[in-house]
Design a protein around this motif. Structure first.
Motif, PDB file in Angstrom:
ATOM      1  N   VAL A  61     -80.020  35.270 118.920  1.00 48.81           N
ATOM      2  CA  VAL A  61     -79.350  35.209 120.217  1.00 48.81           C
ATOM      3  C   VAL A  61     -77.861  34.952 120.042  1.00 48.81           C
ATOM      4  N   PHE A  62     -77.502  34.058 119.152  1.00 50.80           N
ATOM      5  CA  PHE A  62     -76.111  33.680 118.973  1.00 50.80           C
ATOM      6  C   PHE A  62     -75.489  34.327 117.744  1.00 50.80           C
ATOM      7  N   SER A  63     -75.927  35.545 117.438  1.00 54.81           N
ATOM      8  CA  SER A  63     -75.344  36.224 116.292  1.00 54.81           C
ATOM      9  C   SER A  63     -73.893  36.573 116.605  1.00 54.81           C
ATOM     10  N   ARG A  64     -73.118  36.792 115.596  1.00 54.51           N
ATOM     11  CA  ARG A  64     -71.703  37.105 115.761  1.00 54.51           C
ATOM     12  C   ARG A  64     -71.529  38.332 116.654  1.00 54.51           C
ATOM     13  N   SER A  65     -72.353  39.333 116.434  1.00 54.41           N
ATOM     14  CA  SER A  65     -72.258  40.554 117.220  1.00 54.41           C
ATOM     15  C   SER A  65     -72.454  40.270 118.711  1.00 54.41           C
ATOM     16  N   ASN A  66     -73.437  39.453 119.039  1.00 51.51           N
ATOM     17  CA  ASN A  66     -73.681  39.122 120.445  1.00 51.51           C
ATOM     18  C   ASN A  66     -72.529  38.313 121.040  1.00 51.51           C
ATOM     19  N   VAL A  67     -71.986  37.404 120.259  1.00 50.19           N
ATOM     20  CA  VAL A  67     -70.868  36.593 120.739  1.00 50.19           C
ATOM     21  C   VAL A  67     -69.639  37.475 120.958  1.00 50.19           C
ATOM     22  N   VAL A  68     -69.376  38.412 120.035  1.00 48.75           N
ATOM     23  CA  VAL A  68     -68.245  39.328 120.185  1.00 48.75           C
ATOM     24  C   VAL A  68     -68.437  40.202 121.421  1.00 48.75           C
ATOM     25  N   THR A  69     -69.639  40.697 121.627  1.00 52.49           N
ATOM     26  CA  THR A  69     -69.912  41.528 122.803  1.00 52.49           C
ATOM     27  C   THR A  69     -69.685  40.740 124.090  1.00 52.49           C
ATOM     28  N   ALA A  70     -70.174  39.523 124.152  1.00 56.65           N
ATOM     29  CA  ALA A  70     -69.987  38.695 125.347  1.00 56.65           C
ATOM     30  C   ALA A  70     -68.507  38.402 125.575  1.00 56.65           C
ATOM     31  N   THR A  71     -67.771  38.155 124.508  1.00 58.00           N
ATOM     32  CA  THR A  71     -66.333  37.900 124.624  1.00 58.00           C
ATOM     33  C   THR A  71     -65.595  39.144 125.117  1.00 58.00           C
ATOM     34  N   ALA A  72     -65.988  40.304 124.607  1.00 54.71           N
ATOM     35  CA  ALA A  72     -65.366  41.560 125.049  1.00 54.71           C
ATOM     36  C   ALA A  72     -65.590  41.778 126.550  1.00 54.71           C
ATOM     37  N   TRP A  73     -66.796  41.526 127.024  1.00 53.61           N
ATOM     38  CA  TRP A  73     -67.073  41.669 128.457  1.00 53.61           C
ATOM     39  C   TRP A  73     -66.252  40.671 129.267  1.00 53.61           C
ATOM     40  N   VAL A 115     -96.973  20.781 109.753  1.00 55.26           N
ATOM     41  CA  VAL A 115     -96.827  22.227 109.530  1.00 55.26           C
ATOM     42  C   VAL A 115     -96.485  22.926 110.852  1.00 55.26           C
ATOM     43  N   ALA A 116     -97.153  22.547 111.915  1.00 51.00           N
ATOM     44  CA  ALA A 116     -96.866  23.146 113.213  1.00 51.00           C
ATOM     45  C   ALA A 116     -95.421  22.852 113.630  1.00 51.00           C
ATOM     46  N   GLY A 117     -94.967  21.644 113.380  1.00 53.71           N
ATOM     47  CA  GLY A 117     -93.584  21.274 113.706  1.00 53.71           C
ATOM     48  C   GLY A 117     -92.577  22.102 112.922  1.00 53.71           C
ATOM     49  N   VAL A 118     -92.846  22.290 111.631  1.00 50.72           N
ATOM     50  CA  VAL A 118     -91.954  23.095 110.789  1.00 50.72           C
ATOM     51  C   VAL A 118     -91.917  24.536 111.294  1.00 50.72           C
ATOM     52  N   LEU A 119     -93.069  25.084 111.656  1.00 49.34           N
ATOM     53  CA  LEU A 119     -93.117  26.456 112.160  1.00 49.34           C
ATOM     54  C   LEU A 119     -92.326  26.600 113.470  1.00 49.34           C
ATOM     55  N   VAL A 120     -92.450  25.632 114.341  1.00 44.22           N
ATOM     56  CA  VAL A 120     -91.714  25.671 115.606  1.00 44.22           C
ATOM     57  C   VAL A 120     -90.207  25.594 115.345  1.00 44.22           C
ATOM     58  N   VAL A 121     -89.793  24.689 114.482  1.00 42.43           N
ATOM     59  CA  VAL A 121     -88.363  24.536 114.178  1.00 42.43           C
ATOM     60  C   VAL A 121     -87.821  25.799 113.515  1.00 42.43           C
ATOM     61  N   ASP A 122     -88.555  26.352 112.553  1.00 44.88           N
ATOM     62  CA  ASP A 122     -88.111  27.589 111.897  1.00 44.88           C
ATOM     63  C   ASP A 122     -88.029  28.741 112.897  1.00 44.88           C
ATOM     64  N   GLY A 123     -89.005  28.848 113.761  1.00 41.18           N
ATOM     65  CA  GLY A 123     -88.980  29.901 114.779  1.00 41.18           C
ATOM     66  C   GLY A 123     -87.788  29.751 115.702  1.00 41.18           C
ATOM     67  N   PHE A 124     -87.504  28.513 116.090  1.00 40.63           N
ATOM     68  CA  PHE A 124     -86.344  28.272 116.948  1.00 40.63           C
ATOM     69  C   PHE A 124     -85.058  28.642 116.232  1.00 40.63           C
ATOM     70  N   LYS A 125     -84.937  28.300 114.955  1.00 39.71           N
ATOM     71  CA  LYS A 125     -83.730  28.641 114.190  1.00 39.71           C
ATOM     72  C   LYS A 125     -83.541  30.147 114.105  1.00 39.71           C
ATOM     73  N   ARG A 126     -84.628  30.874 113.866  1.00 44.35           N
ATOM     74  CA  ARG A 126     -84.536  32.343 113.813  1.00 44.35           C
ATOM     75  C   ARG A 126     -84.112  32.910 115.159  1.00 44.35           C
ATOM     76  N   TRP A 127     -84.710  32.401 116.233  1.00 46.88           N
ATOM     77  CA  TRP A 127     -84.374  32.861 117.576  1.00 46.88           C
ATOM     78  C   TRP A 127     -82.903  32.575 117.878  1.00 46.88           C
ATOM     79  N   ARG A 128     -82.444  31.380 117.532  1.00 42.56           N
ATOM     80  CA  ARG A 128     -81.060  30.993 117.791  1.00 42.56           C
ATOM     81  C   ARG A 128     -80.092  31.879 117.024  1.00 42.56           C
ATOM     82  N   ARG A 129     -80.404  32.188 115.770  1.00 46.43           N
ATOM     83  CA  ARG A 129     -79.546  33.075 114.977  1.00 46.43           C
ATOM     84  C   ARG A 129     -79.467  34.455 115.594  1.00 46.43           C
TER      85      ARG A 129
END
Length: 87
Positions: free
Chosen positions: A28-40, A12-26
């Motif tokens: 940080v690497f959302s389309r909006s953030n990637v577009v903003t970084a590309t624009a800069w 259960v702890a492993g699943v929570l860590v993996v899910d949390g990481f997936k949410r964080w990654r989504r």
């Protein structure tokens, strides 16, 4: 029973860590953030290109003035005219 409970808790702890990481990654690497970084990045590239062109033109002006001082005739702006060599 205790070993099974420990294994389940670890899973259960492993699943929570993996899910949390997936949410964080989504986030940080959302389309909006990637577009903003590309624009800069594009803004920086344009600024660098503008600076390089300005430096090139300044250098060309200095070379033209130096040639003028030594009496060398100026070349046409388009680089036209006759060549003194064959291609």
């Amino acid at each position: 029973m205790g070993k099974a409970a420990s294994t389940v808790a670890t899973g259960v702890a492993g699943v929570l860590v993996v899910d949390g990481f997936k949410r964080w990654r989504r986030t940080v690497f959302s389309r909006s953030n990637v577009v903003t970084a590309t624009a800069w990045g594009l803004r920086g590239l344009r600024a660098a290109e503008t600076g390089a062109e300005s430096a090139r033109l300044s250098a060309a002006d200095v070379v033209a003035e130096a040639k003028e001082r030594i009496g060398e005739p100026p070349r046409p702006a388009g680089g036209g005219g006759s060549h003194d060599h064959a291609h």
